[in-house]
Write a protein that holds these residues in place. Structure first.
Motif, PDB file in Angstrom:
ATOM      1  N   GLU A 259       1.377  -1.157  -0.375  1.00 45.23           N
ATOM      2  CA  GLU A 259       0.034  -0.014  -0.013  1.00 45.23           C
ATOM      3  C   GLU A 259       1.126   1.616  -0.070  1.00 45.23           C
ATOM      4  N   GLN A 260       1.738   0.968   0.325  1.00 44.43           N
ATOM      5  CA  GLN A 260       2.436   2.459   0.628  1.00 44.43           C
ATOM      6  C   GLN A 260       3.291   2.337  -0.553  1.00 44.43           C
ATOM      7  N   GLY A 261       3.926   1.595  -1.238  1.00 45.20           N
ATOM      8  CA  GLY A 261       4.660   1.887  -2.363  1.00 45.20           C
ATOM      9  C   GLY A 261       6.135   1.661  -2.069  1.00 45.20           C
ATOM     10  N   PRO A 262       7.456   1.778  -3.333  1.00 41.86           N
ATOM     11  CA  PRO A 262       8.389   1.769  -3.176  1.00 41.86           C
ATOM     12  C   PRO A 262       8.783   2.778  -2.049  1.00 41.86           C
ATOM     13  N   ARG A 263       9.783   1.765  -1.291  1.00 41.27           N
ATOM     14  CA  ARG A 263      10.457   2.424  -0.501  1.00 41.27           C
ATOM     15  C   ARG A 263      11.620   3.073  -0.498  1.00 41.27           C
ATOM     16  N   PHE A 264      12.887   4.557  -0.473  1.00 41.22           N
ATOM     17  CA  PHE A 264      13.866   4.706  -1.478  1.00 41.22           C
ATOM     18  C   PHE A 264      14.738   5.287  -0.027  1.00 41.22           C
ATOM     19  N   ILE A 265      16.659   5.249   0.467  1.00 43.81           N
ATOM     20  CA  ILE A 265      17.151   4.915   0.974  1.00 43.81           C
ATOM     21  C   ILE A 265      18.123   5.072   0.133  1.00 43.81           C
ATOM     22  N   PRO A 266      18.758   6.393   1.202  1.00 44.33           N
ATOM     23  CA  PRO A 266      19.857   6.721   0.737  1.00 44.33           C
ATOM     24  C   PRO A 266      21.087   6.490  -0.129  1.00 44.33           C
TER      25      PRO A 266
END
Length: 133
Positions: free
Chosen positions: A110-117
């Protein structure tokens, strides 16, 4: 006749050794690129000035792997760098039961993709982002 064979063999070996050595020197001299599995061959990780380990992983050969503090990745737009292990694995959200795992998966979808540095090996300089699947 034996001398010709010897000279030909010596020539071929020199070429092969030179190519292999040149490839190794080129690969190991470029510190900004992601490390290959040299960590497994060395048996230890390199450390930055802050004492953080960085690299890929160490395969102990018994099915167990060891990961550094900064894990080598290829991020968005093919940026090569490192993500923090603590960013990649969010221990606070790790499910411990099958039911929690199902809920966790639904929530993440539900949240969609998560991006990290994505960082350089200093663990401070951000050079891109990495999508966590």
């Amino acid at each position: 006749m034996k001398l010709k064979t010897f000279v030909k063999t010596l020539f071929v070996l020199t070429i092969l050794l030179g190519c292999g050595l040149g490839t190794f020197i080129f690969a190991s001299s470029n510190n900004n690129n992601v490390h290959e599995t040299l960590d497994s061959l060395r048996g230890y990780f390199l450390k930055n000035d802050d004492g953080q380990t960085y690299g890929t992983h160490i395969d102990h050969g018994n099915g167990e792997f060891e990961e550094p503090d900064l894990i080598a990745v290829v991020g968005e737009d093919n940026v090569e760098g490192y993500v923090k292990k603590s960013d990649l694995y969010n221990d606070l959200e790790t499910p411990s039961t099958p039911e929690e795992a199902i809920e966790y998966t639904k929530k993440k979808e539900e949240q969609g993709p998560r991006f990290i540095p994505v960082y350089t090996n200093d663990g401070k300089t951000i050079i891109g982002k990495y999508m966590v699947n």
